[in-house]
Design a protein around this motif. Structure first.
Motif, PDB file in Angstrom:
ATOM      1  N   GLU A 214      44.528  41.297  39.946  1.00  0.00           N
ATOM      2  CA  GLU A 214      44.139  42.315  40.920  1.00  0.00           C
ATOM      3  C   GLU A 214      45.263  42.565  41.920  1.00  0.00           C
ATOM      4  OE1 GLU A 214      42.789  45.179  42.166  1.00  0.00           O
ATOM      5  OE2 GLU A 214      41.035  44.276  41.167  1.00  0.00           O
ATOM      6  N   GLN A 215      45.571  43.845  42.143  1.00  0.00           N
ATOM      7  CA  GLN A 215      46.628  44.218  43.072  1.00  0.00           C
ATOM      8  C   GLN A 215      46.094  44.822  44.373  1.00  0.00           C
ATOM      9  OE1 GLN A 215      49.821  43.427  42.357  1.00  0.00           O
ATOM     10  NE2 GLN A 215      48.983  42.507  40.497  1.00  0.00           N
ATOM     11  N   ASP A 216      44.894  45.400  44.317  1.00  0.00           N
ATOM     12  CA  ASP A 216      44.328  46.049  45.496  1.00  0.00           C
ATOM     13  C   ASP A 216      43.992  45.000  46.566  1.00  0.00           C
ATOM     14  OD1 ASP A 216      42.897  48.578  46.661  1.00  0.00           O
ATOM     15  OD2 ASP A 216      41.459  46.938  46.847  1.00  0.00           O
ATOM     16  N   THR A 217      44.451  45.230  47.781  1.00  0.00           N
ATOM     17  CA  THR A 217      44.285  44.253  48.866  1.00  0.00           C
ATOM     18  C   THR A 217      42.811  44.009  49.189  1.00  0.00           C
ATOM     19  OG1 THR A 217      46.396  44.914  49.831  1.00  0.00           O
ATOM     20  CG2 THR A 217      44.873  43.718  51.258  1.00  0.00           C
ATOM     21  N   GLY A 218      42.024  45.074  49.278  1.00  0.00           N
ATOM     22  CA  GLY A 218      40.609  44.928  49.601  1.00  0.00           C
ATOM     23  C   GLY A 218      39.862  44.131  48.551  1.00  0.00           C
ATOM     24  N   ARG A 219      40.142  44.419  47.279  1.00  0.00           N
ATOM     25  CA  ARG A 219      39.448  43.699  46.204  1.00  0.00           C
ATOM     26  C   ARG A 219      39.932  42.245  46.114  1.00  0.00           C
ATOM     27  NH1 ARG A 219      39.704  48.934  43.681  1.00  0.00           N
ATOM     28  NH2 ARG A 219      41.649  48.439  42.596  1.00  0.00           N
ATOM     29  N   ARG A 220      41.208  42.027  46.404  1.00  0.00           N
ATOM     30  CA  ARG A 220      41.710  40.648  46.429  1.00  0.00           C
ATOM     31  C   ARG A 220      41.011  39.844  47.521  1.00  0.00           C
ATOM     32  NH1 ARG A 220      46.263  38.942  43.971  1.00  0.00           N
ATOM     33  NH2 ARG A 220      46.760  37.539  45.699  1.00  0.00           N
ATOM     34  N   ALA A 221      40.798  40.463  48.682  1.00  0.00           N
ATOM     35  CA  ALA A 221      40.110  39.776  49.781  1.00  0.00           C
ATOM     36  C   ALA A 221      38.697  39.379  49.364  1.00  0.00           C
ATOM     37  CB  ALA A 221      40.081  40.665  51.019  1.00  0.00           C
ATOM     38  N   SER A 222      38.010  40.273  48.657  1.00  0.00           N
ATOM     39  CA  SER A 222      36.652  39.973  48.192  1.00  0.00           C
ATOM     40  C   SER A 222      36.645  38.789  47.226  1.00  0.00           C
ATOM     41  CB  SER A 222      36.075  41.218  47.515  1.00  0.00           C
ATOM     42  OG  SER A 222      34.794  40.953  46.999  1.00  0.00           O
ATOM     43  N   VAL A 223      37.627  38.753  46.329  1.00  0.00           N
ATOM     44  CA  VAL A 223      37.717  37.640  45.370  1.00  0.00           C
ATOM     45  C   VAL A 223      38.043  36.341  46.098  1.00  0.00           C
ATOM     46  CG1 VAL A 223      38.973  36.736  43.364  1.00  0.00           C
ATOM     47  CG2 VAL A 223      38.352  39.155  43.469  1.00  0.00           C
ATOM     48  N   LEU A 224      38.934  36.396  47.069  1.00  0.00           N
ATOM     49  CA  LEU A 224      39.270  35.202  47.849  1.00  0.00           C
ATOM     50  C   LEU A 224      38.040  34.654  48.574  1.00  0.00           C
ATOM     51  CD1 LEU A 224      42.731  36.326  49.265  1.00  0.00           C
ATOM     52  CD2 LEU A 224      42.327  34.303  47.836  1.00  0.00           C
ATOM     53  N   ARG A 225      37.212  35.544  49.095  1.00  0.00           N
ATOM     54  CA  ARG A 225      35.979  35.097  49.766  1.00  0.00           C
ATOM     55  C   ARG A 225      35.075  34.344  48.786  1.00  0.00           C
ATOM     56  NH1 ARG A 225      36.600  40.253  52.532  1.00  0.00           N
ATOM     57  NH2 ARG A 225      37.033  39.770  54.723  1.00  0.00           N
ATOM     58  N   SER A 226      34.965  34.884  47.583  1.00  0.00           N
ATOM     59  CA  SER A 226      34.150  34.222  46.559  1.00  0.00           C
ATOM     60  C   SER A 226      34.713  32.848  46.223  1.00  0.00           C
ATOM     61  CB  SER A 226      34.082  35.084  45.292  1.00  0.00           C
ATOM     62  OG  SER A 226      33.446  36.316  45.548  1.00  0.00           O
ATOM     63  N   LEU A 227      36.036  32.758  46.131  1.00  0.00           N
ATOM     64  CA  LEU A 227      36.659  31.476  45.790  1.00  0.00           C
ATOM     65  C   LEU A 227      36.476  30.448  46.905  1.00  0.00           C
ATOM     66  CD1 LEU A 227      39.900  32.756  44.028  1.00  0.00           C
ATOM     67  CD2 LEU A 227      38.175  31.246  43.030  1.00  0.00           C
ATOM     68  N   VAL A 228      36.614  30.876  48.158  1.00  0.00           N
ATOM     69  CA  VAL A 228      36.389  29.946  49.275  1.00  0.00           C
ATOM     70  C   VAL A 228      34.962  29.419  49.235  1.00  0.00           C
ATOM     71  CG1 VAL A 228      36.243  29.728  51.791  1.00  0.00           C
ATOM     72  CG2 VAL A 228      38.166  30.965  50.752  1.00  0.00           C
ATOM     73  N   ARG A 229      34.007  30.346  49.098  1.00  0.00           N
ATOM     74  CA  ARG A 229      32.595  29.947  49.097  1.00  0.00           C
ATOM     75  C   ARG A 229      32.284  28.964  47.961  1.00  0.00           C
ATOM     76  NH1 ARG A 229      30.865  34.494  48.172  1.00  0.00           N
ATOM     77  NH2 ARG A 229      30.333  34.283  45.978  1.00  0.00           N
ATOM     78  N   LEU A 230      32.760  29.279  46.758  1.00  0.00           N
ATOM     79  CA  LEU A 230      32.459  28.431  45.601  1.00  0.00           C
ATOM     80  C   LEU A 230      33.170  27.086  45.678  1.00  0.00           C
ATOM     81  CD1 LEU A 230      32.489  31.036  42.677  1.00  0.00           C
ATOM     82  CD2 LEU A 230      30.513  29.955  43.758  1.00  0.00           C
ATOM     83  N   GLN A 231      34.404  27.088  46.141  1.00  0.00           N
ATOM     84  CA  GLN A 231      35.133  25.817  46.237  1.00  0.00           C
ATOM     85  C   GLN A 231      34.501  24.897  47.269  1.00  0.00           C
ATOM     86  OE1 GLN A 231      36.917  25.052  43.894  1.00  0.00           O
ATOM     87  NE2 GLN A 231      38.872  26.099  43.700  1.00  0.00           N
ATOM     88  N   VAL A 232      33.957  25.476  48.330  1.00  0.00           N
ATOM     89  CA  VAL A 232      33.219  24.650  49.304  1.00  0.00           C
ATOM     90  C   VAL A 232      31.975  24.073  48.644  1.00  0.00           C
ATOM     91  CG1 VAL A 232      31.847  24.724  51.428  1.00  0.00           C
ATOM     92  CG2 VAL A 232      34.103  25.804  51.366  1.00  0.00           C
ATOM     93  N   LEU A 233      31.267  24.902  47.872  1.00  0.00           N
ATOM     94  CA  LEU A 233      30.040  24.440  47.215  1.00  0.00           C
ATOM     95  C   LEU A 233      30.292  23.312  46.231  1.00  0.00           C
ATOM     96  CD1 LEU A 233      28.143  27.806  46.547  1.00  0.00           C
ATOM     97  CD2 LEU A 233      27.437  25.957  48.074  1.00  0.00           C
ATOM     98  N   VAL A 234      31.411  23.380  45.504  1.00  0.00           N
ATOM     99  CA  VAL A 234      31.700  22.330  44.512  1.00  0.00           C
ATOM    100  C   VAL A 234      32.495  21.180  45.122  1.00  0.00           C
ATOM    101  CG1 VAL A 234      31.622  23.958  42.595  1.00  0.00           C
ATOM    102  CG2 VAL A 234      33.829  23.456  43.664  1.00  0.00           C
ATOM    103  N   GLY A 235      32.810  21.271  46.434  1.00  0.00           N
ATOM    104  CA  GLY A 235      33.449  20.161  47.134  1.00  0.00           C
ATOM    105  C   GLY A 235      34.954  20.070  46.988  1.00  0.00           C
ATOM    106  N   GLU A 236      35.606  21.160  46.597  1.00  0.00           N
ATOM    107  CA  GLU A 236      37.067  21.159  46.437  1.00  0.00           C
ATOM    108  C   GLU A 236      37.713  21.630  47.743  1.00  0.00           C
ATOM    109  OE1 GLU A 236      38.817  20.054  43.986  1.00  0.00           O
ATOM    110  OE2 GLU A 236      37.229  19.696  42.520  1.00  0.00           O
ATOM    111  N   ARG A 237      37.844  20.696  48.688  1.00  0.00           N
ATOM    112  CA  ARG A 237      38.265  21.105  50.025  1.00  0.00           C
ATOM    113  C   ARG A 237      39.714  21.579  50.094  1.00  0.00           C
ATOM    114  NH1 ARG A 237      37.564  15.485  50.377  1.00  0.00           N
ATOM    115  NH2 ARG A 237      39.465  14.293  50.828  1.00  0.00           N
ATOM    116  N   GLU A 238      40.611  20.997  49.317  1.00  0.00           N
ATOM    117  CA  GLU A 238      42.023  21.386  49.404  1.00  0.00           C
ATOM    118  C   GLU A 238      42.248  22.806  48.878  1.00  0.00           C
ATOM    119  OE1 GLU A 238      44.504  18.488  47.580  1.00  0.00           O
ATOM    120  OE2 GLU A 238      43.913  16.874  48.953  1.00  0.00           O
ATOM    121  N   THR A 239      41.676  23.108  47.711  1.00  0.00           N
ATOM    122  CA  THR A 239      41.841  24.465  47.166  1.00  0.00           C
ATOM    123  C   THR A 239      41.069  25.480  48.008  1.00  0.00           C
ATOM    124  OG1 THR A 239      40.078  23.927  45.583  1.00  0.00           O
ATOM    125  CG2 THR A 239      42.341  23.821  44.781  1.00  0.00           C
TER     126      THR A 239
END
Length: 407
Positions: A214-239
Protein backbone atom coordinates in the motif's frame (compact mmCIF):
# COMPACT_ATOMS: atom_id res chain seq x y z
CA UNK A 1 -34.24 -37.47 -93.03
CA UNK A 2 -36.06 -38.75 -89.85
CA UNK A 3 -34.71 -38.07 -86.37
CA UNK A 4 -32.97 -40.96 -84.74
CA UNK A 5 -34.79 -42.33 -81.67
CA UNK A 6 -31.51 -42.15 -79.68
CA UNK A 7 -30.53 -38.62 -80.61
CA UNK A 8 -30.27 -36.18 -77.65
CA UNK A 9 -33.39 -34.21 -76.71
CA UNK A 10 -33.02 -30.49 -77.31
CA UNK A 11 -34.99 -27.72 -75.55
CA UNK A 12 -36.63 -25.12 -77.63
CA UNK A 13 -35.70 -21.49 -76.91
CA UNK A 14 -39.33 -20.84 -76.11
CA UNK A 15 -39.46 -23.48 -73.31
CA UNK A 16 -36.23 -22.27 -71.71
CA UNK A 17 -37.39 -18.67 -71.64
CA UNK A 18 -40.67 -19.74 -70.07
CA UNK A 19 -38.91 -21.49 -67.22
CA UNK A 20 -36.64 -18.50 -66.59
CA UNK A 21 -39.69 -16.27 -66.38
CA UNK A 22 -41.24 -18.56 -63.74
CA UNK A 23 -38.02 -18.59 -61.67
CA UNK A 24 -37.63 -14.80 -61.60
CA UNK A 25 -40.74 -13.97 -59.47
CA UNK A 26 -39.66 -16.52 -56.86
CA UNK A 27 -36.20 -14.97 -56.64
CA UNK A 28 -37.65 -11.48 -56.38
CA UNK A 29 -40.06 -12.62 -53.65
CA UNK A 30 -37.26 -14.17 -51.62
CA UNK A 31 -35.18 -11.03 -52.03
CA UNK A 32 -38.07 -8.86 -50.83
CA UNK A 33 -38.49 -11.04 -47.72
CA UNK A 34 -34.79 -10.86 -46.90
CA UNK A 35 -34.68 -7.10 -47.39
CA UNK A 36 -37.83 -6.65 -45.27
CA UNK A 37 -36.50 -8.78 -42.39
CA UNK A 38 -33.07 -7.16 -42.42
CA UNK A 39 -34.59 -3.70 -42.64
CA UNK A 40 -36.90 -4.43 -39.71
CA UNK A 41 -33.95 -5.72 -37.66
CA UNK A 42 -31.85 -2.68 -38.57
CA UNK A 43 -34.63 -0.20 -37.81
CA UNK A 44 -35.62 -1.96 -34.55
CA UNK A 45 -32.08 -2.33 -33.25
CA UNK A 46 -31.24 1.21 -34.26
CA UNK A 47 -34.40 2.50 -32.60
CA UNK A 48 -33.64 0.57 -29.39
CA UNK A 49 -30.09 1.92 -29.29
CA UNK A 50 -31.39 5.44 -29.84
CA UNK A 51 -33.95 5.10 -27.03
CA UNK A 52 -31.26 3.72 -24.72
CA UNK A 53 -29.09 6.76 -25.37
CA UNK A 54 -31.99 9.11 -24.69
CA UNK A 55 -33.02 7.20 -21.56
CA UNK A 56 -29.46 7.27 -20.23
CA UNK A 57 -29.52 11.06 -20.43
CA UNK A 58 -32.83 11.14 -18.50
CA UNK A 59 -31.76 8.66 -15.83
CA UNK A 60 -30.64 11.30 -13.33
CA UNK A 61 -33.35 13.89 -13.98
CA UNK A 62 -36.49 11.96 -14.96
CA UNK A 63 -36.06 8.22 -14.27
CA UNK A 64 -39.80 7.50 -14.52
CA UNK A 65 -39.91 8.82 -18.09
CA UNK A 66 -36.73 6.89 -18.90
CA UNK A 67 -38.34 3.70 -17.58
CA UNK A 68 -41.46 4.27 -19.69
CA UNK A 69 -39.40 4.84 -22.85
CA UNK A 70 -37.33 1.71 -22.23
CA UNK A 71 -40.41 -0.41 -21.55
CA UNK A 72 -41.81 0.55 -24.97
CA UNK A 73 -38.46 -0.04 -26.68
CA UNK A 74 -38.05 -3.49 -25.12
CA UNK A 75 -41.61 -4.46 -26.08
CA UNK A 76 -41.07 -3.25 -29.64
CA UNK A 77 -37.87 -5.27 -29.94
CA UNK A 78 -39.52 -8.49 -28.82
CA UNK A 79 -38.11 -8.45 -25.29
CA UNK A 80 -34.70 -10.04 -26.04
CA UNK A 81 -32.59 -6.93 -25.41
CA UNK A 82 -30.61 -7.57 -22.21
CA UNK A 83 -28.71 -4.26 -22.22
CA UNK A 84 -31.95 -2.29 -22.65
CA UNK A 85 -33.59 -4.31 -19.88
CA UNK A 86 -30.68 -3.61 -17.53
CA UNK A 87 -30.98 0.09 -18.28
CA UNK A 88 -34.72 -0.20 -17.65
CA UNK A 89 -33.94 -1.87 -14.31
CA UNK A 90 -31.59 0.98 -13.42
CA UNK A 91 -34.28 3.52 -14.31
CA UNK A 92 -36.83 1.80 -12.06
CA UNK A 93 -34.28 1.72 -9.26
CA UNK A 94 -33.49 5.42 -9.71
CA UNK A 95 -37.22 6.15 -9.61
CA UNK A 96 -37.49 4.51 -6.18
CA UNK A 97 -39.25 1.37 -7.45
CA UNK A 98 -36.89 -1.40 -6.25
CA UNK A 99 -39.39 -4.28 -6.33
CA UNK A 100 -40.32 -3.46 -9.94
CA UNK A 101 -36.61 -3.21 -10.73
CA UNK A 102 -36.03 -6.68 -9.29
CA UNK A 103 -38.96 -8.05 -11.31
CA UNK A 104 -37.67 -6.40 -14.50
CA UNK A 105 -34.21 -7.90 -14.03
CA UNK A 106 -35.60 -11.37 -13.33
CA UNK A 107 -37.27 -11.41 -16.76
CA UNK A 108 -33.93 -11.19 -18.59
CA UNK A 109 -33.45 -14.60 -20.18
CA UNK A 110 -29.67 -14.45 -20.32
CA UNK A 111 -28.27 -11.53 -18.28
CA UNK A 112 -24.73 -12.92 -18.72
CA UNK A 113 -24.90 -11.85 -22.38
CA UNK A 114 -25.17 -8.19 -21.40
CA UNK A 115 -22.37 -5.70 -20.84
CA UNK A 116 -20.59 -6.74 -17.64
CA UNK A 117 -19.60 -3.15 -16.86
CA UNK A 118 -23.29 -2.23 -16.95
CA UNK A 119 -24.04 -5.07 -14.53
CA UNK A 120 -21.38 -3.74 -12.14
CA UNK A 121 -22.91 -0.27 -12.37
CA UNK A 122 -26.34 -1.73 -11.61
CA UNK A 123 -24.81 -3.51 -8.61
CA UNK A 124 -23.36 -0.30 -7.19
CA UNK A 125 -26.65 1.53 -7.66
CA UNK A 126 -28.59 -1.34 -6.07
CA UNK A 127 -26.27 -1.34 -3.05
CA UNK A 128 -26.57 2.43 -2.57
CA UNK A 129 -30.37 2.16 -2.95
CA UNK A 130 -30.69 -0.56 -0.32
CA UNK A 131 -31.56 -3.36 -2.76
CA UNK A 132 -29.05 -6.10 -1.84
CA UNK A 133 -30.99 -8.92 -3.53
CA UNK A 134 -30.90 -7.14 -6.89
CA UNK A 135 -27.21 -6.38 -6.33
CA UNK A 136 -26.47 -10.06 -5.73
CA UNK A 137 -28.48 -11.17 -8.79
CA UNK A 138 -26.58 -8.66 -10.91
CA UNK A 139 -23.20 -9.87 -9.66
CA UNK A 140 -24.08 -13.53 -10.06
CA UNK A 141 -24.97 -12.88 -13.71
CA UNK A 142 -21.31 -12.10 -14.46
CA UNK A 143 -19.50 -15.37 -15.38
CA UNK A 144 -16.65 -16.50 -13.13
CA UNK A 145 -14.22 -16.44 -16.07
CA UNK A 146 -14.97 -12.77 -16.78
CA UNK A 147 -12.09 -10.30 -16.69
CA UNK A 148 -14.25 -8.34 -14.23
CA UNK A 149 -14.17 -11.17 -11.67
CA UNK A 150 -11.96 -9.24 -9.16
CA UNK A 151 -14.42 -6.33 -9.18
CA UNK A 152 -17.25 -8.83 -8.69
CA UNK A 153 -15.50 -10.43 -5.71
CA UNK A 154 -14.89 -7.08 -4.00
CA UNK A 155 -18.59 -6.31 -4.23
CA UNK A 156 -19.70 -9.80 -3.18
CA UNK A 157 -17.50 -9.56 -0.08
CA UNK A 158 -18.99 -6.17 0.83
CA UNK A 159 -22.51 -7.48 0.17
CA UNK A 160 -21.97 -10.57 2.31
CA UNK A 161 -20.75 -8.47 5.22
CA UNK A 162 -23.65 -6.05 4.83
CA UNK A 163 -26.21 -8.86 4.83
CA UNK A 164 -24.65 -10.61 7.82
CA UNK A 165 -23.57 -13.65 5.83
CA UNK A 166 -19.82 -13.78 6.49
CA UNK A 167 -19.49 -17.54 5.94
CA UNK A 168 -18.31 -17.33 2.31
CA UNK A 169 -16.18 -14.19 2.77
CA UNK A 170 -12.91 -16.04 3.38
CA UNK A 171 -13.40 -18.24 0.31
CA UNK A 172 -14.03 -15.18 -1.87
CA UNK A 173 -11.08 -13.31 -0.34
CA UNK A 174 -8.77 -16.24 -1.08
CA UNK A 175 -10.02 -16.36 -4.67
CA UNK A 176 -9.38 -12.64 -5.00
CA UNK A 177 -5.84 -13.16 -3.68
CA UNK A 178 -5.27 -15.92 -6.25
CA UNK A 179 -6.39 -13.63 -9.07
CA UNK A 180 -4.48 -10.55 -7.89
CA UNK A 181 -1.71 -11.67 -5.51
CA UNK A 182 0.24 -8.41 -5.76
CA UNK A 183 -2.64 -6.06 -4.97
CA UNK A 184 -2.92 -4.52 -1.49
CA UNK A 185 -6.73 -4.75 -1.73
CA UNK A 186 -6.56 -8.54 -2.09
CA UNK A 187 -4.46 -8.97 1.04
CA UNK A 188 -6.70 -6.52 2.91
CA UNK A 189 -9.78 -8.63 2.12
CA UNK A 190 -8.01 -11.71 3.49
CA UNK A 191 -6.75 -9.87 6.59
CA UNK A 192 -10.21 -8.54 7.46
CA UNK A 193 -11.75 -11.98 7.01
CA UNK A 194 -9.11 -13.56 9.25
CA UNK A 195 -9.63 -10.91 11.92
CA UNK A 196 -13.38 -11.47 11.81
CA UNK A 197 -12.76 -15.20 12.32
CA UNK A 198 -10.47 -14.32 15.27
CA UNK A 199 -7.44 -15.80 13.46
CA UNK A 200 -5.35 -13.00 14.94
CA UNK A 201 -1.81 -14.17 14.14
CA UNK A 202 -2.78 -14.93 10.53
CA UNK A 203 -4.49 -11.54 10.29
CA UNK A 204 -1.31 -9.81 11.48
CA UNK A 205 0.71 -11.51 8.72
CA UNK A 206 -1.85 -10.50 6.08
CA UNK A 207 -2.01 -6.88 7.29
CA UNK A 208 1.80 -6.78 7.04
CA UNK A 209 1.49 -7.90 3.41
CA UNK A 210 -0.96 -5.05 2.84
CA UNK A 211 1.51 -2.59 4.34
CA UNK A 212 4.28 -3.77 1.98
CA UNK A 213 2.09 -3.00 -1.03
CA UNK A 214 0.00 0.00 0.00
CA UNK A 215 1.29 3.43 -1.00
CA UNK A 216 -1.63 5.68 -0.01
CA UNK A 217 -0.86 7.44 3.30
CA UNK A 218 -4.43 7.33 4.62
CA UNK A 219 -4.85 3.62 3.90
CA UNK A 220 -1.42 2.86 5.37
CA UNK A 221 -2.46 4.64 8.58
CA UNK A 222 -5.59 2.48 8.78
CA UNK A 223 -3.53 -0.71 8.36
CA UNK A 224 -1.04 0.46 11.00
CA UNK A 225 -3.92 1.00 13.44
CA UNK A 226 -5.09 -2.56 12.83
CA UNK A 227 -1.58 -3.89 13.40
CA UNK A 228 -1.14 -1.97 16.66
CA UNK A 229 -4.49 -3.20 17.96
CA UNK A 230 -3.86 -6.84 17.01
CA UNK A 231 -0.28 -6.93 18.26
CA UNK A 232 -1.46 -5.62 21.63
CA UNK A 233 -4.15 -8.32 21.71
CA UNK A 234 -1.66 -11.12 20.99
CA UNK A 235 0.87 -9.64 23.45
CA UNK A 236 3.61 -8.65 20.98
CA UNK A 237 4.65 -5.45 22.71
CA UNK A 238 7.85 -4.73 20.75
CA UNK A 239 6.27 -4.97 17.29
CA UNK A 240 3.17 -3.15 18.58
CA UNK A 241 5.41 -0.30 19.75
CA UNK A 242 7.27 -0.20 16.42
CA UNK A 243 4.03 0.04 14.46
CA UNK A 244 2.68 2.68 16.84
CA UNK A 245 5.75 4.88 16.41
CA UNK A 246 5.46 4.50 12.63
CA UNK A 247 1.80 5.50 12.85
CA UNK A 248 2.78 8.59 14.82
CA UNK A 249 5.03 9.72 11.94
CA UNK A 250 2.45 9.33 9.16
CA UNK A 251 -0.71 10.80 10.69
CA UNK A 252 -2.17 12.75 13.59
CA UNK A 253 -3.21 10.47 16.44
CA UNK A 254 -6.93 9.89 16.88
CA UNK A 255 -8.70 9.18 20.20
CA UNK A 256 -8.59 5.43 19.51
CA UNK A 257 -4.84 5.71 18.89
CA UNK A 258 -4.35 7.39 22.28
CA UNK A 259 -6.35 4.62 23.96
CA UNK A 260 -4.33 1.94 22.13
CA UNK A 261 -1.17 3.62 23.40
CA UNK A 262 -2.52 3.32 26.95
CA UNK A 263 -3.14 -0.40 26.40
CA UNK A 264 0.35 -0.72 24.93
CA UNK A 265 1.92 1.00 27.94
CA UNK A 266 0.03 -1.38 30.20
CA UNK A 267 1.36 -4.34 28.15
CA UNK A 268 4.88 -2.91 28.51
CA UNK A 269 4.45 -2.78 32.29
CA UNK A 270 4.33 1.02 32.41
CA UNK A 271 1.22 1.05 34.59
CA UNK A 272 1.58 4.50 36.12
CA UNK A 273 2.29 6.11 32.77
CA UNK A 274 -0.72 4.31 31.34
CA UNK A 275 -2.95 5.63 34.14
CA UNK A 276 -1.66 9.16 33.65
CA UNK A 277 -2.34 9.07 29.91
CA UNK A 278 -5.85 7.60 30.26
CA UNK A 279 -6.72 10.39 32.74
CA UNK A 280 -5.65 12.89 30.07
CA UNK A 281 -7.79 11.16 27.44
CA UNK A 282 -10.87 11.05 29.71
CA UNK A 283 -10.38 14.71 30.60
CA UNK A 284 -10.28 15.60 26.90
CA UNK A 285 -13.04 13.16 25.88
CA UNK A 286 -15.38 12.59 28.86
CA UNK A 287 -18.10 11.09 26.64
CA UNK A 288 -15.80 8.52 25.03
CA UNK A 289 -17.00 5.23 26.48
CA UNK A 290 -13.96 3.26 25.32
CA UNK A 291 -11.77 5.66 27.29
CA UNK A 292 -14.00 5.29 30.39
CA UNK A 293 -13.95 1.49 30.10
CA UNK A 294 -10.16 1.51 29.72
CA UNK A 295 -9.76 3.75 32.76
CA UNK A 296 -12.10 1.49 34.73
CA UNK A 297 -10.03 -1.56 33.82
CA UNK A 298 -6.78 0.11 34.92
CA UNK A 299 -8.44 1.31 38.12
CA UNK A 300 -9.70 -2.21 38.91
CA UNK A 301 -6.21 -3.66 38.37
CA UNK A 302 -4.82 -0.97 40.68
CA UNK A 303 -7.38 -1.79 43.39
CA UNK A 304 -9.37 1.43 42.96
CA UNK A 305 -12.86 -0.11 43.15
CA UNK A 306 -14.73 3.19 43.41
CA UNK A 307 -13.32 4.60 40.14
CA UNK A 308 -13.72 1.25 38.40
CA UNK A 309 -17.36 0.91 39.46
CA UNK A 310 -18.15 4.51 38.48
CA UNK A 311 -16.61 4.05 35.01
CA UNK A 312 -18.25 0.70 34.26
CA UNK A 313 -21.65 1.95 35.39
CA UNK A 314 -21.21 5.03 33.18
CA UNK A 315 -20.42 2.79 30.23
CA UNK A 316 -23.48 0.61 30.83
CA UNK A 317 -25.78 3.62 31.03
CA UNK A 318 -24.78 4.43 27.44
CA UNK A 319 -24.11 0.86 26.26
CA UNK A 320 -26.44 -1.39 28.28
CA UNK A 321 -25.57 -4.40 26.14
CA UNK A 322 -21.80 -4.14 26.49
CA UNK A 323 -21.05 -7.66 27.71
CA UNK A 324 -17.43 -6.90 28.71
CA UNK A 325 -18.55 -3.98 30.88
CA UNK A 326 -21.14 -6.20 32.59
CA UNK A 327 -18.47 -8.79 33.37
CA UNK A 328 -15.98 -6.22 34.66
CA UNK A 329 -18.60 -4.51 36.82
CA UNK A 330 -19.60 -7.90 38.23
CA UNK A 331 -15.98 -8.48 39.25
CA UNK A 332 -15.83 -5.08 40.98
CA UNK A 333 -19.09 -5.75 42.85
CA UNK A 334 -17.95 -9.23 43.86
CA UNK A 335 -14.70 -7.81 45.23
CA UNK A 336 -16.76 -5.27 47.17
CA UNK A 337 -18.86 -8.03 48.76
CA UNK A 338 -22.02 -7.25 46.74
CA UNK A 339 -22.59 -10.82 45.59
CA UNK A 340 -26.26 -10.54 44.54
CA UNK A 341 -25.66 -7.42 42.42
CA UNK A 342 -22.58 -9.03 40.91
CA UNK A 343 -24.59 -12.12 39.94
CA UNK A 344 -27.06 -9.99 37.97
CA UNK A 345 -24.26 -8.65 35.81
CA UNK A 346 -22.67 -12.09 35.44
CA UNK A 347 -26.06 -13.35 34.19
CA UNK A 348 -26.37 -10.42 31.79
CA UNK A 349 -22.87 -11.11 30.46
CA UNK A 350 -23.72 -14.79 29.94
CA UNK A 351 -26.93 -13.96 28.07
CA UNK A 352 -25.22 -11.44 25.79
CA UNK A 353 -22.38 -13.88 25.14
CA UNK A 354 -24.87 -16.56 24.09
CA UNK A 355 -26.51 -14.10 21.69
CA UNK A 356 -23.10 -13.23 20.22
CA UNK A 357 -22.34 -16.92 19.67
CA UNK A 358 -25.73 -17.34 18.01
CA UNK A 359 -24.95 -14.42 15.70
CA UNK A 360 -21.64 -15.98 14.71
CA UNK A 361 -23.38 -19.23 13.81
CA UNK A 362 -26.11 -17.46 11.85
CA UNK A 363 -23.56 -15.34 10.00
CA UNK A 364 -21.61 -18.46 9.02
CA UNK A 365 -24.60 -20.21 7.45
CA UNK A 366 -25.26 -20.00 3.73
CA UNK A 367 -28.93 -20.59 3.00
CA UNK A 368 -31.32 -20.04 0.10
CA UNK A 369 -35.00 -19.25 -0.35
CA UNK A 370 -37.23 -19.30 2.72
CA UNK A 371 -34.37 -20.55 4.89
CA UNK A 372 -32.40 -17.40 4.07
CA UNK A 373 -35.38 -15.19 4.95
CA UNK A 374 -35.69 -16.95 8.31
CA UNK A 375 -31.95 -16.68 8.92
CA UNK A 376 -31.94 -12.95 8.28
CA UNK A 377 -34.94 -12.37 10.57
CA UNK A 378 -33.34 -14.43 13.36
CA UNK A 379 -30.12 -12.48 12.93
CA UNK A 380 -32.06 -9.20 13.07
CA UNK A 381 -33.74 -10.29 16.32
CA UNK A 382 -30.34 -11.14 17.80
CA UNK A 383 -28.90 -7.75 16.87
CA UNK A 384 -31.98 -6.11 18.39
CA UNK A 385 -31.13 -7.84 21.68
CA UNK A 386 -27.62 -6.42 21.46
CA UNK A 387 -29.07 -2.94 20.92
CA UNK A 388 -27.83 -2.64 17.34
CA UNK A 389 -31.12 -1.45 15.86
CA UNK A 390 -29.63 -0.07 12.64
CA UNK A 391 -28.04 -3.43 11.74
CA UNK A 392 -31.27 -5.22 12.67
CA UNK A 393 -33.34 -2.93 10.44
CA UNK A 394 -30.95 -3.48 7.52
CA UNK A 395 -31.21 -7.26 7.91
CA UNK A 396 -35.01 -7.17 8.06
CA UNK A 397 -35.08 -5.08 4.90
CA UNK A 398 -32.86 -7.67 3.18
CA UNK A 399 -35.26 -10.40 4.28
CA UNK A 400 -38.26 -8.44 3.01
CA UNK A 401 -36.67 -8.01 -0.40
CA UNK A 402 -36.17 -11.78 -0.66
CA UNK A 403 -39.93 -12.35 -0.73
CA UNK A 404 -40.73 -13.57 -4.30
CA UNK A 405 -41.95 -10.87 -6.67
CA UNK A 406 -45.30 -11.51 -8.37
CA UNK A 407 -45.19 -10.76 -12.09
Amino acid sequence: MAKSRNSPKTRSPKTKASRERRRWPRFVGLLVVLVTVSSYWWVTSGSTARVCRQASELLATDPNRAASMLEQAVSGAGGETPDARILWTRALLAAGRPREALGCFSLITNPSASDHKMLLKLTDEALSSGAPVLARFSLEAIPEDSSDRPAVLHRLIALSRQSGNVGPVMVMAQELLTLQPDRAESWLAVAQAQEQRLELHAAVSSYEEVLRREQDTGRRASVLRSLVRLQVLVGERETARAYFETLRTVTELQPTDRINEVLLLRLEGETEQARTKIEEVVADLPDNMLARETRGTLAFNHGDNDTARSDFEAVLRVQPRNKQAHYKLAQVLLRSGLKDEAQKHFNENRMLTEISVSILKLESNTEIGTAEINRLNELAAAYDQLGQEEMAARLRESARRLVPVEH
